[in-house]
Scaffold this motif. Structure first.
Motif, mmCIF file in Angstrom:
data_model
loop_
_atom_site.group_PDB
_atom_site.id
_atom_site.type_symbol
_atom_site.label_atom_id
_atom_site.label_comp_id
_atom_site.label_asym_id
_atom_site.label_seq_id
_atom_site.Cartn_x
_atom_site.Cartn_y
_atom_site.Cartn_z
ATOM 1 N N PHE A 100 -36.439 76.690 -31.284
ATOM 2 C CA PHE A 100 -35.551 75.562 -31.569
ATOM 3 C C PHE A 100 -35.639 75.251 -33.061
ATOM 4 N N VAL A 101 -34.462 75.064 -33.668
ATOM 5 C CA VAL A 101 -34.427 74.729 -35.098
ATOM 6 C C VAL A 101 -33.712 73.394 -35.247
ATOM 7 N N MET A 123 -27.045 84.055 -38.228
ATOM 8 C CA MET A 123 -28.115 84.667 -37.415
ATOM 9 C C MET A 123 -27.508 85.529 -36.308
ATOM 10 N N ALA A 124 -26.395 85.064 -35.731
ATOM 11 C CA ALA A 124 -25.725 85.862 -34.697
ATOM 12 C C ALA A 124 -25.196 87.158 -35.316
ATOM 13 N N MET A 125 -24.675 87.063 -36.549
ATOM 14 C CA MET A 125 -24.177 88.269 -37.230
ATOM 15 C C MET A 125 -25.330 89.234 -37.513
ATOM 16 N N GLN A 126 -26.543 88.688 -37.586
ATOM 17 C CA GLN A 126 -27.722 89.544 -37.806
ATOM 18 C C GLN A 126 -28.314 90.038 -36.485
ATOM 19 N N GLY A 127 -27.584 89.817 -35.391
ATOM 20 C CA GLY A 127 -27.981 90.403 -34.109
ATOM 21 C C GLY A 127 -28.802 89.509 -33.200
ATOM 22 N N LYS A 128 -28.988 88.251 -33.565
ATOM 23 C CA LYS A 128 -29.777 87.359 -32.704
ATOM 24 C C LYS A 128 -28.880 86.685 -31.681
ATOM 25 N N LYS A 129 -29.477 86.259 -30.585
ATOM 26 C CA LYS A 129 -28.758 85.501 -29.578
ATOM 27 C C LYS A 129 -28.934 84.028 -29.941
ATOM 28 N N VAL A 130 -27.828 83.389 -30.298
ATOM 29 C CA VAL A 130 -27.928 82.072 -30.927
ATOM 30 C C VAL A 130 -27.060 81.044 -30.197
ATOM 31 N N GLY A 131 -27.559 79.825 -30.144
ATOM 32 C CA GLY A 131 -26.767 78.702 -29.641
ATOM 33 C C GLY A 131 -26.776 77.596 -30.674
ATOM 34 N N ILE A 132 -25.792 76.705 -30.563
ATOM 35 C CA ILE A 132 -25.796 75.529 -31.446
ATOM 36 C C ILE A 132 -25.543 74.302 -30.576
ATOM 37 N N LEU A 133 -26.454 73.359 -30.695
ATOM 38 C CA LEU A 133 -26.320 72.116 -29.936
ATOM 39 C C LEU A 133 -25.994 70.997 -30.909
ATOM 40 N N ASP A 134 -24.877 70.357 -30.680
ATOM 41 C CA ASP A 134 -24.462 69.233 -31.511
ATOM 42 C C ASP A 134 -25.125 67.983 -30.926
ATOM 43 N N ALA A 135 -26.209 67.574 -31.559
ATOM 44 C CA ALA A 135 -26.937 66.404 -31.038
ATOM 45 C C ALA A 135 -26.475 65.128 -31.722
ATOM 46 N N ASP A 136 -25.390 65.213 -32.474
ATOM 47 C CA ASP A 136 -24.823 64.011 -33.085
ATOM 48 C C ASP A 136 -23.891 63.381 -32.047
ATOM 49 N N ILE A 137 -24.491 62.527 -31.229
ATOM 50 C CA ILE A 137 -23.779 61.976 -30.079
ATOM 51 C C ILE A 137 -22.608 61.082 -30.527
ATOM 52 N N TYR A 138 -22.848 60.309 -31.607
ATOM 53 C CA TYR A 138 -21.804 59.373 -32.061
ATOM 54 C C TYR A 138 -20.718 60.047 -32.885
ATOM 55 N N GLY A 139 -21.085 61.119 -33.605
ATOM 56 C CA GLY A 139 -20.100 61.750 -34.505
ATOM 57 C C GLY A 139 -20.089 63.254 -34.323
ATOM 58 N N PRO A 140 -19.699 63.718 -33.131
ATOM 59 C CA PRO A 140 -19.776 65.166 -32.876
ATOM 60 C C PRO A 140 -18.684 65.948 -33.612
ATOM 61 N N ASN A 141 -19.085 66.751 -34.591
ATOM 62 C CA ASN A 141 -18.114 67.499 -35.408
ATOM 63 C C ASN A 141 -18.129 68.995 -35.139
ATOM 64 N N ILE A 201 -27.473 72.160 -19.623
ATOM 65 C CA ILE A 201 -26.505 73.127 -20.154
ATOM 66 C C ILE A 201 -27.058 74.511 -19.836
ATOM 67 N N LEU A 202 -26.178 75.392 -19.378
ATOM 68 C CA LEU A 202 -26.638 76.716 -18.949
ATOM 69 C C LEU A 202 -26.769 77.659 -20.157
ATOM 70 N N TRP A 203 -27.672 77.308 -21.075
ATOM 71 C CA TRP A 203 -27.923 78.166 -22.241
ATOM 72 C C TRP A 203 -28.472 79.502 -21.752
ATOM 73 N N SER A 204 -28.087 80.575 -22.425
ATOM 74 C CA SER A 204 -28.688 81.886 -22.117
ATOM 75 C C SER A 204 -30.120 81.910 -22.635
ATOM 76 N N GLU A 205 -30.745 83.069 -22.454
ATOM 77 C CA GLU A 205 -32.091 83.227 -23.025
ATOM 78 C C GLU A 205 -31.935 83.442 -24.524
ATOM 79 N N LEU A 206 -31.789 82.344 -25.239
ATOM 80 C CA LEU A 206 -31.456 82.426 -26.668
ATOM 81 C C LEU A 206 -32.682 82.744 -27.507
ATOM 82 N N ASP A 207 -32.465 83.488 -28.611
ATOM 83 C CA ASP A 207 -33.540 83.651 -29.590
ATOM 84 C C ASP A 207 -33.725 82.343 -30.353
#
Ligand SMILES: Nc1ncnc2c1ncn2[C@@H]1O[C@H](COP(=O)(O)OP(=O)(O)OP(=O)(O)O)[C@@H](O)[C@H]1O
Ligand SMILES: [Mg+2]
Length: 386
Positions: A100-101, A123-141, A201-207
């Protein structure tokens, strides 16, 4: 037999759980040969006995293949970590995600979401399995920045399938609400929402799951740190002193939350003029270096103000993907590589541990204070090349 041949053979011993070997990690500290006997010293950073056993076994096999009759492998490992103060036990409510980052900033509007999107896609372009979680609940961009505005996720039972764009999984409160709706939530509800984003959330086995935070050091940050072991924290700042002051608070928060600091991204650092490609100084440049150094952190990247970045954000066409040869894209790629190397290092040293930040206060009562921050002034100038 030269030491080089021996080290080459030891490059076949990968560090358990990683793709890199013990030589590349720099763990092999000494090699001694006496006739048909070889002795090596391997200095590892994990205290786990299975790591020690696996390295010993594999190194012995590799060295015997070279013809040595006696192999002596000494593994130096640290003692198991002591229980830290107020520690209950570590918690991970999304164990199938490897790392987690947390992307934070003290001030709003400095480019956290832009940085999160571009580094995640890099990171995905470098071959990693990546997800992004928008934790900005009030201002989700993030949905707009990823070109997923108005795309609704599929619900499966009481779980939600993440959306996909640019090879990255994505979820945001913005994808679950109607556009333009506002949320007025208490801190305890924010904490619950963060937990649900990780658990339901059904995240895959993300790197790597990159988490774009709201500005400041509040309930969302604390809740995330308590719910999962955060492997790396990134602070985004602009070069002006007022932003740097606030970024120190974010760095301090990472320290208090026992989150290893990957570094500082200096955003809006200079301006690349689209007409003449000259880089000029608007908000200042390189000022975050000293702040980063005072927390033993790297300056991971200096990203200039570039119209293509803003346009990429507004149109859902991130610069990293749509202008991959631009100077900015190259800088994001370097930051992504540095981040991945940092994650490897943290894990080689035993991984992130959130046991020291588990709540000692009743559920829903935060031990941290919240803060909100003003938006910085918009840039008024150009490079003046006319
Ligand atoms: N380097 C840059 N060059 C040009 N525009 C940029 C740059 N970085 C960010 N922007 C633009 O600045 C605005 C603010 O960026 P962003 O939304 O990423 O900031 P943020 O820190 O996530 O804000 P918030 O605190 O509101 O979540 C966006 O319109 C984005 O496209
Ligand atoms: Mg944002």
């Amino acid at each position: 037999m030269t030491n080089e041949t021996i080290l080459d053979a030891l490059k076949n011993v990968t560090y358990p759980g990683f793709t890199k070997d013990i030589v590349t990690f720099g763990f092999v500290k000494d090699v001694q040969v006496e006739g048909d006997k070889v002795s090596i010293v391997v200095d590892i950073t994990s205290s786990a006995p299975e790591v020690k056993a696996q390295i010993t076994d594999e190194a012995t096999v590799e060295l015997k293949k070279l013809g040595f009759l006696a192999v002596d492998v000494t593994i130096k490992a640290p003692q198991a970590p002591k229980q830290k103060s107020n520690s209950v036990s570590g918690k991970n409510i999304a164990p199938h995600v490897k790392n987690f980052v947390m992307v934070s900033s003290g001030k709003g509007g400095v480019g956290k979401s832009t940085t999160s999107v571009n580094i995640a896609i890099a990171m995905a372009m470098q071959g990693k399995k990546v997800g992004i979680l928008d934790a900005d609940i009030y201002g989700p961009n993030i949905p707009r920045m990823m070109g997923l505005q108005n795309v609704k996720p599929e619900i499966q039972g009481n779980k939600v399938q993440p959306l996909q764009a640019y090879g990255v999984e994505m979820m945001s409160m913005g994808s679950l609400m109607e556009e333009g709706q506002s949320l007025i939530w208490r801190g305890s509800m924010i904490m619950k929402a963060i937990e649900q984003f990780l658990r339901d959330i059904l995240w895959s086995e993300l790197d790597v799951l990159v988490i774009d935070m709201p500005p400041g050091t509040g309930d969302a940050q604390l809740s995330l740190a308590q719910s999962v072991p955060v492997t790396a924290g990134i602070v985004v700042t602009t070069p002006q002193q007022v932003s740097l002051d606030d970024s120190k608070r974010s760095l301090d928060m990472f320290e208090k939350l026992h989150i290893p600091i990957a570094g500082v991204v200096e955003n809006m650092s200079g301006f690349i003029c689209p007409s003449c490609e000259t880089e000029s100084d608007i908000f200042g440049m390189g000022t975050s270096k000293e702040v980063a150094a005072s927390y033993n952190a790297e300056l991971m990247a200096q990203i200039p103000i570039e119209p293509a970045i803003r346009i990429g954000g507004d149109t859902g066409k991130p610069v990293i993907f749509h202008n991959p040869d631009s100077e900015t894209a190259k800088r994001y790629q370097t930051a992504a590589s540095n981040l991945l190397a940092f994650i490897d290092k943290v894990n080689a040293e035993g991984g992130a541990d959130n046991s020291a930040v588990q709540p000692t206060t009743p559920p829903g009562v935060s031990a941290c204070s919240t803060s909100s921050a003003p938006q910085p002034e918009a840039s008024g100038g150009g490079c003046g090349c006319s």
